[in-house]
Design a protein around this motif. Structure first.
Motif, PDB file in Angstrom:
ATOM      1  N   ARG A 183       0.816  -1.208   0.000  1.00 47.78           N
ATOM      2  CA  ARG A 183       0.000   0.000   0.000  1.00 47.78           C
ATOM      3  C   ARG A 183       0.856   1.267   0.000  1.00 47.78           C
ATOM      4  N   THR A 184       2.002   1.236   0.655  1.00 46.35           N
ATOM      5  CA  THR A 184       2.866   2.417   0.769  1.00 46.35           C
ATOM      6  C   THR A 184       4.084   2.356  -0.152  1.00 46.35           C
ATOM      7  N   GLY A 185       4.141   1.356  -1.026  1.00 42.64           N
ATOM      8  CA  GLY A 185       5.268   1.251  -1.939  1.00 42.64           C
ATOM      9  C   GLY A 185       6.586   0.977  -1.246  1.00 42.64           C
ATOM     10  N   SER A 186       6.543   0.310  -0.093  1.00 37.05           N
ATOM     11  CA  SER A 186       7.742  -0.015   0.704  1.00 37.05           C
ATOM     12  C   SER A 186       8.509   1.231   1.126  1.00 37.05           C
ATOM     13  N   THR A 187       7.814   2.380   1.174  1.00 37.10           N
ATOM     14  CA  THR A 187       8.476   3.606   1.619  1.00 37.10           C
ATOM     15  C   THR A 187       8.904   3.500   3.074  1.00 37.10           C
ATOM     16  N   TRP A 188       8.067   2.841   3.875  1.00 38.28           N
ATOM     17  CA  TRP A 188       8.373   2.634   5.300  1.00 38.28           C
ATOM     18  C   TRP A 188       8.334   1.138   5.578  1.00 38.28           C
ATOM     19  N   PRO A 189       9.414   0.401   5.240  1.00 36.16           N
ATOM     20  CA  PRO A 189       9.397  -1.047   5.423  1.00 36.16           C
ATOM     21  C   PRO A 189       9.278  -1.443   6.889  1.00 36.16           C
ATOM     22  N   LEU A 190       8.575  -2.528   7.122  1.00 37.85           N
ATOM     23  CA  LEU A 190       8.394  -3.052   8.474  1.00 37.85           C
ATOM     24  C   LEU A 190       9.126  -4.379   8.594  1.00 37.85           C
ATOM     25  N   ASN A 191       9.657  -4.650   9.781  1.00 38.45           N
ATOM     26  CA  ASN A 191      10.151  -6.004  10.018  1.00 38.45           C
ATOM     27  C   ASN A 191       9.047  -6.777  10.738  1.00 38.45           C
ATOM     28  N   ILE A 192       9.088  -8.072  10.610  1.00 43.39           N
ATOM     29  CA  ILE A 192       7.985  -8.890  11.114  1.00 43.39           C
ATOM     30  C   ILE A 192       7.869  -8.791  12.630  1.00 43.39           C
ATOM     31  N   GLY A 193       9.011  -8.601  13.317  1.00 45.00           N
ATOM     32  CA  GLY A 193       8.957  -8.443  14.762  1.00 45.00           C
ATOM     33  C   GLY A 193       8.177  -7.202  15.160  1.00 45.00           C
ATOM     34  N   GLN A 194       8.345  -6.131  14.395  1.00 42.08           N
ATOM     35  CA  GLN A 194       7.627  -4.886  14.643  1.00 42.08           C
ATOM     36  C   GLN A 194       6.120  -5.092  14.486  1.00 42.08           C
ATOM     37  N   VAL A 195       5.741  -5.878  13.481  1.00 47.06           N
ATOM     38  CA  VAL A 195       4.321  -6.144  13.241  1.00 47.06           C
ATOM     39  C   VAL A 195       3.724  -6.914  14.418  1.00 47.06           C
ATOM     40  N   TYR A 196       4.407  -7.977  14.852  1.00 48.15           N
ATOM     41  CA  TYR A 196       3.845  -8.808  15.921  1.00 48.15           C
ATOM     42  C   TYR A 196       3.870  -8.081  17.266  1.00 48.15           C
ATOM     43  N   THR A 197       4.880  -7.238  17.480  1.00 44.19           N
ATOM     44  CA  THR A 197       4.891  -6.437  18.707  1.00 44.19           C
ATOM     45  C   THR A 197       3.696  -5.487  18.737  1.00 44.19           C
ATOM     46  N   THR A 198       3.416  -4.863  17.593  1.00 42.16           N
ATOM     47  CA  THR A 198       2.271  -3.953  17.509  1.00 42.16           C
ATOM     48  C   THR A 198       0.959  -4.705  17.681  1.00 42.16           C
ATOM     49  N   LEU A 199       0.852  -5.885  17.076  1.00 42.49           N
ATOM     50  CA  LEU A 199      -0.357  -6.692  17.230  1.00 42.49           C
ATOM     51  C   LEU A 199      -0.579  -7.081  18.693  1.00 42.49           C
ATOM     52  N   ALA A 200       0.513  -7.421  19.376  1.00 43.84           N
ATOM     53  CA  ALA A 200       0.397  -7.794  20.799  1.00 43.84           C
ATOM     54  C   ALA A 200      -0.127  -6.622  21.620  1.00 43.84           C
ATOM     55  N   ARG A 201       0.348  -5.411  21.322  1.00 40.80           N
ATOM     56  CA  ARG A 201      -0.120  -4.232  22.053  1.00 40.80           C
ATOM     57  C   ARG A 201      -1.572  -3.926  21.724  1.00 40.80           C
ATOM     58  N   LEU A 202      -1.939  -4.092  20.458  1.00 38.57           N
ATOM     59  CA  LEU A 202      -3.330  -3.869  20.070  1.00 38.57           C
ATOM     60  C   LEU A 202      -4.250  -4.883  20.749  1.00 38.57           C
ATOM     61  N   GLU A 203      -3.770  -6.113  20.855  1.00 37.35           N
ATOM     62  CA  GLU A 203      -4.571  -7.136  21.530  1.00 37.35           C
ATOM     63  C   GLU A 203      -4.694  -6.809  23.016  1.00 37.35           C
ATOM     64  N   ARG A 204      -3.599  -6.355  23.625  1.00 36.79           N
ATOM     65  CA  ARG A 204      -3.628  -5.973  25.030  1.00 36.79           C
ATOM     66  C   ARG A 204      -4.624  -4.843  25.275  1.00 36.79           C
ATOM     67  N   ASP A 205      -4.700  -3.916  24.314  1.00 38.87           N
ATOM     68  CA  ASP A 205      -5.573  -2.753  24.455  1.00 38.87           C
ATOM     69  C   ASP A 205      -7.005  -3.027  23.993  1.00 38.87           C
ATOM     70  N   GLY A 206      -7.271  -4.246  23.592  1.00 38.63           N
ATOM     71  CA  GLY A 206      -8.620  -4.610  23.186  1.00 38.63           C
ATOM     72  C   GLY A 206      -8.996  -4.152  21.789  1.00 38.63           C
ATOM     73  N   MET A 207      -8.003  -3.784  20.973  1.00 33.08           N
ATOM     74  CA  MET A 207      -8.281  -3.301  19.619  1.00 33.08           C
ATOM     75  C   MET A 207      -8.375  -4.442  18.600  1.00 33.08           C
ATOM     76  N   VAL A 208      -7.651  -5.531  18.862  1.00 34.03           N
ATOM     77  CA  VAL A 208      -7.722  -6.711  17.991  1.00 34.03           C
ATOM     78  C   VAL A 208      -7.849  -7.946  18.869  1.00 34.03           C
ATOM     79  N   THR A 209      -8.239  -9.019  18.238  1.00 32.82           N
ATOM     80  CA  THR A 209      -8.336 -10.292  18.939  1.00 32.82           C
ATOM     81  C   THR A 209      -7.890 -11.404  18.010  1.00 32.82           C
ATOM     82  N   GLN A 210      -7.363 -12.473  18.567  1.00 32.24           N
ATOM     83  CA  GLN A 210      -6.988 -13.609  17.738  1.00 32.24           C
ATOM     84  C   GLN A 210      -8.253 -14.303  17.239  1.00 32.24           C
TER      85      GLN A 210
END
Length: 205
Positions: A28-55
């Motif tokens: 979507r962003t043309g890889s302008t701001w590349p993410l590493n997979i650890g960053q994605v899962y860390t963010t998902l864990a925080r979102l899950e902790r905050d009740g924003m996402v669920t497994q």
């Protein structure tokens, strides 16, 4: 850059697993701001902790899927409606570099500016070339349109940076033409007034 809100926006389209979210974010962003997979899962864990996402179970390959919750949708809508705060702008390395270079011993600040200008103009040309290539064929889907928006923002940003560098150089040229202020030598005592002159100064005369 709000990675958490970007992931929430992608999850609004349906459950996703971590590496899928990373791929879609970079597409979507043309890889302008590349993410590493650890960053994605860390963010998902925080979102899950905050009740924003669920497994939400697993896919056929055994990947853990994540889904946005109602609280996550409220947060996402609030993010889209709220202007990006410019009252506390992020630190800009180039602005800090030039500010520190002014008057720094042994630093030719005009050389710093000219070097940066060459780099900025090359980046602008590269972005413009990418845009021309992207427009050779009409954007076929939303990801391509999203990438064009990001690309055009980068073009406008580099154009503004080049203008600012020109402005900064002109300001420094004017500064160099001003006479240096005379500073008293450190450690020299202040000349003493004659007694009469000192009394008159004290009396306000």
């Amino acid at each position: 850059m709000s990675i958490r809100h970007g992931l929430l926006a992608l999850l609004e389209h349906g459950p996703r697993y971590g590496s899928q979210l990373r791929t879609e974010f970079e597409t979507r962003t043309g890889s302008t701001w590349p993410l590493n997979i650890g960053q994605v899962y860390t963010t998902l864990a925080r979102l899950e902790r905050d009740g924003m996402v669920t497994q939400d179970g697993e896919d056929d390959a055994g990947h853990t899927l994540y889904a946005i919750t109602d609280d996550g949708r409220v947060e996402l809508k609030s993010w889209f409606r709220t202007p990006v705060d410019r009252a506390s702008p992020p630190r800009d390395e180039l602005a800090i570099k030039l500010a520190m270079a002014v008057g720094a011993p042994g630093v030719d600040i005009r050389e710093v500016i000219q070097s940066q200008r060459r780099h900025t103009i090359k980046a602008m040309q590269d972005y413009t070339r990418l845009k021309a290539q992207a427009l050779d064929t009409a954007p076929a889907d939303r990801d391509e349109v999203a990438w064009l928006l990001v690309l055009e923002q980068l073009i406008f940003q580099t154009e503004a940076e080049a203008r600012w560098l020109d402005h900064s150089e002109q300001r420094l040229i004017r500064l160099s033409m001003m006479p240096e202020p005379v500073k008293p030598s450190p450690g020299l005592p202040r000349p003493k007034m004659p007694v009469r002159a000192a009394r008159e100064e004290a009396d306000g005369r």
